[in-house]
Design an enzyme around this catalytic site. Sequence first.
Site, mmCIF file in Angstrom:
data_model
loop_
_atom_site.group_PDB
_atom_site.id
_atom_site.type_symbol
_atom_site.label_atom_id
_atom_site.label_comp_id
_atom_site.label_asym_id
_atom_site.label_seq_id
_atom_site.Cartn_x
_atom_site.Cartn_y
_atom_site.Cartn_z
ATOM 1 C CG ASP A 14 4.501 -14.063 -49.612
ATOM 2 O OD1 ASP A 14 3.543 -14.112 -50.404
ATOM 3 O OD2 ASP A 14 4.363 -13.937 -48.621
ATOM 4 C CB SER A 15 2.772 -9.931 -50.629
ATOM 5 O OG SER A 15 2.355 -10.983 -49.809
ATOM 6 C CB CYS A 77 2.801 -14.178 -53.302
ATOM 7 S SG CYS A 77 1.424 -13.035 -53.196
ATOM 8 C CD GLU A 156 1.068 -10.588 -41.911
ATOM 9 O OE1 GLU A 156 1.333 -9.628 -41.368
ATOM 10 O OE2 GLU A 156 1.210 -10.804 -43.135
ATOM 11 C CB CYS A 188 -4.146 -17.316 -49.165
ATOM 12 S SG CYS A 188 -3.428 -15.966 -48.520
ATOM 13 C CG HIS A 190 -0.635 -15.055 -44.471
ATOM 14 N ND1 HIS A 190 -0.246 -14.853 -45.534
ATOM 15 C CD2 HIS A 190 -0.414 -14.286 -43.307
ATOM 16 C CE1 HIS A 190 0.503 -13.518 -45.376
ATOM 17 N NE2 HIS A 190 0.564 -13.546 -44.215
HETATM 18 N N1 DGL Z 1 0.864 -13.780 -49.998
HETATM 19 C C1 DGL Z 1 -0.586 -13.528 -50.325
HETATM 20 C C2 DGL Z 1 -1.144 -14.662 -51.117
HETATM 21 O O1 DGL Z 1 -0.793 -15.703 -50.951
HETATM 22 C C3 DGL Z 1 -1.358 -13.051 -49.044
HETATM 23 C C4 DGL Z 1 -0.866 -11.728 -48.491
HETATM 24 C C5 DGL Z 1 -1.288 -10.610 -49.545
HETATM 25 O O2 DGL Z 1 -2.453 -10.191 -49.943
HETATM 26 O O3 DGL Z 1 -0.213 -10.156 -50.162
HETATM 27 O O4 DGL Z 1 -2.265 -14.433 -52.086
#
Ligand code: DGL
Length: 275
Positions: A14-15, A77, A156, A188, A190
């Site tokens: 993931d990012s 992600c 977060e 997403c 989060h």
């Molecule tokens: N992990 C990203 C997503 O699910 C959210 C956070 C980001 O923008 O990197 O799209």
Amino acid sequence: MQFFNKTAPIGIFDSGIGGLTVAKRIISMLPNENIIYFGDTARVPYGSKSNTTVIEYAIQDAQFLINKNVKLIIVACNTASSVALESLQKKYDIPVIGMIEPGAKLALDKTKNRRIGVIGTYSTINNKAYSEQLKELDSEITVFEKACPLFVPIAEEGWLDHEATKLVAKEYLQDFIDADVDTLILGCTHYPLLSEIIQNIMGEKVTLIDSGFAASHQVEDYLKGRGVRNDSVQIGTHHFYVSDLPDKFKSMAERFLGSEVKHIEKIDVETLITH
Ligand code: DGL
């Protein structure tokens, strides 16, 4: 399709920390699997970057996991799943599973009035990842989409039950109430963390779709179907790697997962680029 041995780890990237919501699902569904998680905390967020950049980063993240001999990759992600999944699937021999198709299928399964809402990052929404997938699977479906970028920093920050979060959520979600959707995809990583507030605003009749949950089922089916589930009786090991701020990741990960994170290592972004 090439497969490694059953005990080879599942790779998740993931990012940053958001993919832990997906890792949590995998850990509870497949407790015997070994897991390697990579969070690109040095280069987060991906959701506001160009497709070219996200594809470049996603290939580097996946390559890091490939070098660890994983048997399958989960692109936790949603942004990377939206823009880079095809490139990854073309490049690698092992299965690469993203968030979009499983989330869309589950939403279609749940909707009764055929009106589905999708929330995600700017990138996921602007690329129409979910709406195109939904329409490909069911051309009659009506889809409403909206980027909700503030949900990421709010989650977060741990403001899961904060007045400010309720205000932001009301502002973002009113359009979906007006549009009479009966199903809302949390597109997403989060957003599942904010599902209580989102559910309260949308009302009990609206089904929230956690794509990570849907993807975990796809992973389980995939491993079972090909006979490569780890059938060890031992609980799997979980190794976490990040590209920056391992201490911050550790405390957030422990909060997300509700258990101690023992193995965590920082790797340099430089090593991702040169491999
Ligand atoms: N992990 C990203 C997503 O699910 C959210 C956070 C980001 O923008 O990197 O799209």
